[in-house]
Design an enzyme around this catalytic site. Structure first.
Site, PDB file in Angstrom:
ATOM      1  N   HIS A 269       0.829  -1.214   0.000  1.00 54.49           N
ATOM      2  CA  HIS A 269       0.000   0.000   0.000  1.00 54.49           C
ATOM      3  C   HIS A 269       0.858   1.256   0.000  1.00 54.49           C
ATOM      4  O   HIS A 269       2.081   1.181   0.123  1.00 54.49           O
ATOM      5  CB  HIS A 269      -1.011  -0.004   1.153  1.00 54.49           C
ATOM      6  CG  HIS A 269      -0.423   0.030   2.535  1.00 54.49           C
ATOM      7  ND1 HIS A 269       0.328  -0.994   3.066  1.00 54.49           N
ATOM      8  CD2 HIS A 269      -0.500   0.972   3.527  1.00 54.49           C
ATOM      9  CE1 HIS A 269       0.680  -0.697   4.303  1.00 54.49           C
ATOM     10  NE2 HIS A 269       0.196   0.507   4.606  1.00 54.49           N
TER      11      HIS A 269
ATOM     12  N   HIS B 153       1.443   3.847   1.985  1.00 55.12           N
ATOM     13  CA  HIS B 153       2.109   4.506   3.119  1.00 55.12           C
ATOM     14  C   HIS B 153       3.627   4.470   2.973  1.00 55.12           C
ATOM     15  O   HIS B 153       4.199   3.483   2.508  1.00 55.12           O
ATOM     16  CB  HIS B 153       1.683   3.871   4.449  1.00 55.12           C
ATOM     17  CG  HIS B 153       0.251   4.185   4.815  1.00 55.12           C
ATOM     18  ND1 HIS B 153      -0.506   3.404   5.651  1.00 55.12           N
ATOM     19  CD2 HIS B 153      -0.548   5.228   4.437  1.00 55.12           C
ATOM     20  CE1 HIS B 153      -1.712   3.936   5.803  1.00 55.12           C
ATOM     21  NE2 HIS B 153      -1.762   5.040   5.060  1.00 55.12           N
TER      22      HIS B 153
ATOM     23  N   ASP C 221       6.029   4.011   4.946  1.00 60.04           N
ATOM     24  CA  ASP C 221       6.800   2.936   5.593  1.00 60.04           C
ATOM     25  C   ASP C 221       6.631   1.589   4.867  1.00 60.04           C
ATOM     26  O   ASP C 221       7.073   0.545   5.362  1.00 60.04           O
ATOM     27  CB  ASP C 221       6.459   2.829   7.091  1.00 60.04           C
ATOM     28  CG  ASP C 221       4.969   2.688   7.369  1.00 60.04           C
ATOM     29  OD1 ASP C 221       4.148   3.075   6.507  1.00 60.04           O
ATOM     30  OD2 ASP C 221       4.610   2.190   8.454  1.00 60.04           O
ATOM     31  N   HIS C 222       6.015   1.641   3.690  1.00 57.69           N
ATOM     32  CA  HIS C 222       5.899   0.451   2.833  1.00 57.69           C
ATOM     33  C   HIS C 222       6.368   0.745   1.405  1.00 57.69           C
ATOM     34  O   HIS C 222       7.036  -0.079   0.794  1.00 57.69           O
ATOM     35  CB  HIS C 222       4.450  -0.053   2.823  1.00 57.69           C
ATOM     36  CG  HIS C 222       4.010  -0.534   4.174  1.00 57.69           C
ATOM     37  ND1 HIS C 222       3.984  -1.865   4.526  1.00 57.69           N
ATOM     38  CD2 HIS C 222       3.649   0.150   5.294  1.00 57.69           C
ATOM     39  CE1 HIS C 222       3.622  -1.976   5.802  1.00 57.69           C
ATOM     40  NE2 HIS C 222       3.398  -0.768   6.282  1.00 57.69           N
TER      41      HIS C 222
ATOM     42  N   HIS D 250      -7.675  -0.388   5.190  1.00 56.41           N
ATOM     43  CA  HIS D 250      -6.548   0.365   5.769  1.00 56.41           C
ATOM     44  C   HIS D 250      -6.178   1.460   4.772  1.00 56.41           C
ATOM     45  O   HIS D 250      -6.044   2.641   5.141  1.00 56.41           O
ATOM     46  CB  HIS D 250      -5.378  -0.578   6.039  1.00 56.41           C
ATOM     47  CG  HIS D 250      -4.176   0.089   6.628  1.00 56.41           C
ATOM     48  ND1 HIS D 250      -4.116   0.511   7.931  1.00 56.41           N
ATOM     49  CD2 HIS D 250      -2.976   0.421   6.084  1.00 56.41           C
ATOM     50  CE1 HIS D 250      -2.939   1.069   8.169  1.00 56.41           C
ATOM     51  NE2 HIS D 250      -2.231   1.034   7.052  1.00 56.41           N
TER      52      HIS D 250
ATOM     53  N   ASP E 175      -0.548  -4.068   5.948  1.00 57.96           N
ATOM     54  CA  ASP E 175      -1.217  -3.535   7.150  1.00 57.96           C
ATOM     55  C   ASP E 175      -2.715  -3.869   7.172  1.00 57.96           C
ATOM     56  O   ASP E 175      -3.504  -3.160   7.811  1.00 57.96           O
ATOM     57  CB  ASP E 175      -1.046  -2.012   7.230  1.00 57.96           C
ATOM     58  CG  ASP E 175       0.375  -1.601   7.618  1.00 57.96           C
ATOM     59  OD1 ASP E 175       1.211  -2.491   7.870  1.00 57.96           O
ATOM     60  OD2 ASP E 175       0.634  -0.384   7.657  1.00 57.96           O
TER      61      ASP E 175
ATOM     62  N   HIS F 269       4.049  -5.379  10.283  1.00 62.08           N
ATOM     63  CA  HIS F 269       4.609  -4.840  11.527  1.00 62.08           C
ATOM     64  C   HIS F 269       4.542  -5.885  12.636  1.00 62.08           C
ATOM     65  O   HIS F 269       3.611  -6.703  12.676  1.00 62.08           O
ATOM     66  CB  HIS F 269       3.837  -3.583  11.989  1.00 62.08           C
ATOM     67  CG  HIS F 269       3.909  -2.446  11.029  1.00 62.08           C
ATOM     68  ND1 HIS F 269       5.011  -1.631  10.907  1.00 62.08           N
ATOM     69  CD2 HIS F 269       3.006  -1.993  10.118  1.00 62.08           C
ATOM     70  CE1 HIS F 269       4.786  -0.713   9.985  1.00 62.08           C
ATOM     71  NE2 HIS F 269       3.569  -0.907   9.478  1.00 62.08           N
TER      72      HIS F 269
HETATM   73  C1  GBP Z   1       1.867   0.831  18.108  1.00 63.27           C
HETATM   74  O1  GBP Z   1       1.247  -0.189  18.509  1.00 63.27           O
HETATM   75  O2  GBP Z   1       3.091   0.785  17.867  1.00 63.27           O
HETATM   76  N1  GBP Z   1       1.918   3.244  17.921  1.00 63.27           N
HETATM   77  C2  GBP Z   1       1.087   2.095  17.880  1.00 63.27           C
HETATM   78  C3  GBP Z   1       0.243   2.006  16.596  1.00 63.27           C
HETATM   79  C4  GBP Z   1       0.050   0.785  10.949  1.00 63.27           C
HETATM   80  S1  GBP Z   1       1.454   1.842  10.506  1.00 63.27           S
HETATM   81  C5  GBP Z   1       0.917   2.499  15.344  1.00 63.27           C
HETATM   82  C6  GBP Z   1      -0.116   2.457  14.196  1.00 63.27           C
HETATM   83  O3  GBP Z   1      -1.058   3.261  14.151  1.00 63.27           O
HETATM   84  N2  GBP Z   1       0.073   1.532  13.269  1.00 63.27           N
HETATM   85  C7  GBP Z   1      -0.787   1.402  12.100  1.00 63.27           C
HETATM   86  C8  GBP Z   1      -1.953   0.462  12.391  1.00 63.27           C
HETATM   87  O4  GBP Z   1      -2.784   0.283  11.512  1.00 63.27           O
HETATM   88  N3  GBP Z   1      -1.984  -0.159  13.571  1.00 63.27           N
HETATM   89  C9  GBP Z   1      -2.994  -1.095  13.952  1.00 63.27           C
HETATM   90  C10 GBP Z   1      -3.387  -0.976  15.396  1.00 63.27           C
HETATM   91  O5  GBP Z   1      -2.879  -0.073  16.097  1.00 63.27           O
HETATM   92  O6  GBP Z   1      -4.217  -1.789  15.839  1.00 63.27           O
HETATM   93  N4  GBP Z   1       1.517   4.233   9.151  1.00 63.27           N
HETATM   94  O7  GBP Z   1       2.803   4.142   9.452  1.00 63.27           O
HETATM   95  C11 GBP Z   1       0.615   3.194   9.717  1.00 63.27           C
HETATM   96  O8  GBP Z   1      -0.176   2.665   8.690  1.00 63.27           O
HETATM   97  C12 GBP Z   1       1.069   5.320   8.405  1.00 63.27           C
HETATM   98  C13 GBP Z   1       1.891   5.878   7.450  1.00 63.27           C
HETATM   99  C14 GBP Z   1      -0.244   5.778   8.583  1.00 63.27           C
HETATM  100  C15 GBP Z   1       1.413   6.935   6.695  1.00 63.27           C
HETATM  101  C16 GBP Z   1      -0.689   6.851   7.808  1.00 63.27           C
HETATM  102  C17 GBP Z   1       0.106   7.391   6.871  1.00 63.27           C
HETATM  103 BR1  GBP Z   1      -0.552   8.789   5.789  1.00 63.27          BR
HETATM  104 ZN    ZN Z   2      -0.111   1.466   6.655  1.00 60.05          ZN
END
Ligand code: GBP
Ligand code: ZN
Length: 264
Positions: free
Chosen positions: A60, A62, A64-65, A118, A141, A180
């Site tokens: 996707h 984001h 970080d991917h 997501h 994700d 993750h």
């Molecule tokens: C933790 O557990 O480490 N800080 C917390 C949650 C995926 S990364 C971090 C968090 O929100 N992670 C996201 C998620 O979906 N988690 C599931 C959950 O908490 O149950 N991301 O890096 C996230 O997608 C991102 C990057 C988001 C760009 C939005 C944008 Br735009």
């Molecule tokens: Zn994501």
């Protein structure tokens, strides 16, 4: 974490490191990398195993991917970068839709599964070896071990379809590789929903031991997720009842809301 050969001696294997997941065809040594955010490190690992990286599978948009895609294109001229057709993935050269197939090396097939919510164009990649053996799915994700991604660009209806229908229909032994390492927290949360789930209790103890030993908790399997992941268990009337809901979608929405507000 040092790269590890996790499984599948034979037709293909998956190399997992903190940098990326790599799928390697054993016969030809051709490889694919999933969400390579640090291409320099990924290619170093690939080179040290004699792997020729032919393609990138992006789950996707984001950063970080997808954030390493432009760099890996500079480092490997001609590399193909796959991504969901409606996800606007950085550096994408080949857009994919649900059901599209890509092959790698002599024996590997890769099937694109559209798993939105997501992000709206999120793709999970279902990978098999010769004669459909050794199934694995790379879920980005959408599906985490014992959890799921936040609903940034979609609805509970879509997540239900993605998790419980699309991914839930894969063969039970399918290995699950997610984006993750959230497993310990997710299992702790899962026990707030189902305190008496023995499999969840056992898996939490195992996951805590793995992490303390510096080991990953990934992969899981679709079967284990059906037993421990509350978001994948919403078809069960007893789980719906536990969260005061009357349908699978309503239960999924409620569990996500609780997770978003859960402080751990
Ligand atoms: C933790 O557990 O480490 N800080 C917390 C949650 C995926 S990364 C971090 C968090 O929100 N992670 C996201 C998620 O979906 N988690 C599931 C959950 O908490 O149950 N991301 O890096 C996230 O997608 C991102 C990057 C988001 C760009 C939005 C944008 Br735009
Ligand atoms: Zn994501």
């Amino acid at each position: 974490m040092t790269p590890e050969m996790l499984f599948f001696p034979g037709f293909y294997r998956v190399l997992a490191s903190s940098e990326a997941l790599q799928i390697v065809d054993e016969g030809t040594k051709e490889g694919a990398v999933v969400d390579p955010v640090e291409p320099g490190k990924v290619l170093e690992v690939a080179n040290s195993h004699g792997v020729d990286v032919k393609l990138v599978l992006t789950t996707h948009h984001h950063w970080d991917h997808a954030g390493g895609n432009d760099k890996i294109k500079q480092l490997v001229p001609g590399i193909k970068v796959y991504g969901g057709s409606v996800d606007n993935v950085k550096g994408c050269t080949d857009k994919v839709d649900n059901g599209d197939k890509v092959s790698l090396g002599a024996d590997i097939s890769i099937l694109s599964l559209h798993t939105p919510c997501h992000t709206k164009g999120h793709i999970s990649y279902y990978v098999t070896g010769r004669e459909d053996e050794h199934p694995a799915v790379f879920t980005g994700d959408t599906l985490f071990i014992a959890g799921c991604g936040k609903f940034f660009e979609g609805t509970a209806e879509q997540m239900y379809q993605s998790l419980c229908v699309t991914l839930g229909s894969l063969p039970k032994p399918t290995r699950v590789y997610c984006g993750h390492e959230y497993t310990v927290k997710n299992l702790q949360f899962a026990l707030t929903v189902e305190p008496d789930n023995l499999r969840t209790q056992q898996k939490l103890t195992w996951a805590q031991n793995q992490r303390q030993a510096g080991q990953p908790t990934i992969p899981s399997t679709i079967e284990e997720e059906m037993e421990t992941n509350p978001f994948m268990r919403v078809d069960l009337p007893e789980l719906q009842e536990k969260v005061g809901s009357k349908s699978p979608v309503e239960a999924l929405k409620e569990i996500r809301k609780r997770k978003d507000n859960w402080k751990g």
